[in-house]
Design a protein around this motif. Sequence first.
Motif, PDB file in Angstrom:
ATOM      1  N   ALA A   1       3.873   3.330  46.579  1.00 44.78           N
ATOM      2  CA  ALA A   1       2.672   4.351  45.988  1.00 44.78           C
ATOM      3  C   ALA A   1       1.788   3.191  45.460  1.00 44.78           C
ATOM      4  O   ALA A   1       0.442   3.363  45.890  1.00 44.78           O
ATOM      5  CB  ALA A   1       2.926   5.204  44.939  1.00 44.78           C
TER       6      ALA A   1
ATOM      7  N   GLY B   1       3.405   5.416  38.778  1.00 46.46           N
ATOM      8  CA  GLY B   1       4.506   6.621  38.882  1.00 46.46           C
ATOM      9  C   GLY B   1       4.977   7.562  37.682  1.00 46.46           C
ATOM     10  O   GLY B   1       4.315   7.079  36.636  1.00 46.46           O
ATOM     11  N   ASP B   2       5.922   7.882  37.730  1.00 47.91           N
ATOM     12  CA  ASP B   2       6.610   8.811  36.552  1.00 47.91           C
ATOM     13  C   ASP B   2       7.694   7.971  35.957  1.00 47.91           C
ATOM     14  O   ASP B   2       8.641   8.486  35.887  1.00 47.91           O
ATOM     15  CB  ASP B   2       7.037  10.220  37.071  1.00 47.91           C
ATOM     16  CG  ASP B   2       5.862  10.952  37.959  1.00 47.91           C
ATOM     17  OD1 ASP B   2       5.028  10.989  37.314  1.00 47.91           O
ATOM     18  OD2 ASP B   2       6.344  11.761  38.807  1.00 47.91           O
TER      19      ASP B   2
ATOM     20  N   ARG C   1       9.721   3.932  46.119  1.00 45.50           N
ATOM     21  CA  ARG C   1       8.895   4.849  46.123  1.00 45.50           C
ATOM     22  C   ARG C   1       7.596   4.344  45.275  1.00 45.50           C
ATOM     23  O   ARG C   1       6.268   4.523  45.608  1.00 45.50           O
ATOM     24  CB  ARG C   1       9.095   6.298  45.826  1.00 45.50           C
ATOM     25  CG  ARG C   1      10.113   6.969  47.010  1.00 45.50           C
ATOM     26  CD  ARG C   1      10.574   8.346  46.458  1.00 45.50           C
ATOM     27  NE  ARG C   1      11.401   8.275  45.276  1.00 45.50           N
ATOM     28  CZ  ARG C   1      12.210   9.140  44.713  1.00 45.50           C
ATOM     29  NH1 ARG C   1      11.931  10.235  45.095  1.00 45.50           N
ATOM     30  NH2 ARG C   1      13.067   9.078  43.695  1.00 45.50           N
ATOM     31  N   ASP C   2       7.892   4.116  44.088  1.00 49.17           N
ATOM     32  CA  ASP C   2       6.710   3.529  43.119  1.00 49.17           C
ATOM     33  C   ASP C   2       6.038   2.262  43.797  1.00 49.17           C
ATOM     34  O   ASP C   2       4.990   2.219  43.690  1.00 49.17           O
ATOM     35  CB  ASP C   2       7.449   3.145  41.817  1.00 49.17           C
ATOM     36  CG  ASP C   2       7.751   4.449  41.209  1.00 49.17           C
ATOM     37  OD1 ASP C   2       7.178   5.768  41.431  1.00 49.17           O
ATOM     38  OD2 ASP C   2       8.555   4.423  40.240  1.00 49.17           O
TER      39      ASP C   2
ATOM     40  N   SER D   1       6.560  -1.412  39.862  1.00 48.21           N
ATOM     41  CA  SER D   1       7.066  -0.093  39.676  1.00 48.21           C
ATOM     42  C   SER D   1       6.959   0.558  38.641  1.00 48.21           C
ATOM     43  O   SER D   1       6.590   1.853  38.414  1.00 48.21           O
ATOM     44  CB  SER D   1       8.624  -0.081  40.071  1.00 48.21           C
ATOM     45  OG  SER D   1       9.300  -0.380  39.251  1.00 48.21           O
TER      46      SER D   1
ATOM     47  N   THR E   1      14.376   5.363  35.444  1.00 47.50           N
ATOM     48  CA  THR E   1      13.557   5.286  36.952  1.00 47.50           C
ATOM     49  C   THR E   1      14.495   4.904  37.745  1.00 47.50           C
ATOM     50  O   THR E   1      15.806   4.754  37.376  1.00 47.50           O
ATOM     51  CB  THR E   1      12.528   3.917  36.841  1.00 47.50           C
ATOM     52  OG1 THR E   1      13.531   2.743  36.469  1.00 47.50           O
ATOM     53  CG2 THR E   1      11.595   4.146  35.497  1.00 47.50           C
TER      54      THR E   1
END
Length: 233
Positions: free
Chosen positions: A174, A222-223, A170-171, A218, A230
């Motif tokens: 993104a 992102g978060d 996902r990262d 990554s 992660t």
Amino acid sequence: MEKFQEIYQRAAQRKGSEAMLEQLLYAPLSNKQLKCLPDDAWLEEFTRKVFQSGFYWSVINSKWTGFREVFWDFNVEKLLMMPPDMLEQKATDERIIRNFKKVQTIPENAYMIHDVAQQHGSFSQFVADWPSDDIIGLWAYFKKHGARLGGNTGPYTLRALGKDTFLLSRDVEAYLRGHKIIDGGLQTKKSLNSAQHFFNELQQQSGLSLQVLSLLVSYSVGDNRVGIQTTEA
């Protein structure tokens, strides 16, 4: 396109320091190490990833001893001789996740591994020799010739067993979308080629593995700042 150093410095800042970032990076296996893997290990990991898709990974892992017992430690040669009625029986065993469609992938992927080994000496040899600058080509091979190995299943199997690959986590996705490297569907030929080109460019700039570069990308978005665990990238 951002340069490698820009991505690296941002990842280091987000993780607190270069030293802290370096602790999170790990390299893939060498080709020599990959070639030593038994082909049964590939069947086992393909199966694990197929079953993990759509399930909590912890649930599958908690059942894994049962999977190994039921399917003879994923011995490719034994599974190739298994009659259909025995497969149906094993699919109902309470020691595993009883999903017949996913269980069917085990002999199908065993056939793929066997066929490749007949041509290349071993499946591990085949994987080890595949060039990293066309790793999406290996993903495509798994999708075409294997059972349920498309999407992230093939790439995550490669990462788990040590073949150098980037992942479209996902990262990473993104980042690629945010920097206009890909648009549209993630698994389209255009998007995959663009992602491969991007990582090839980073590799030329840095000399690092696709795996390390994927992790760095990554960690740069992102978060996943300092102190936040992660997902694999």
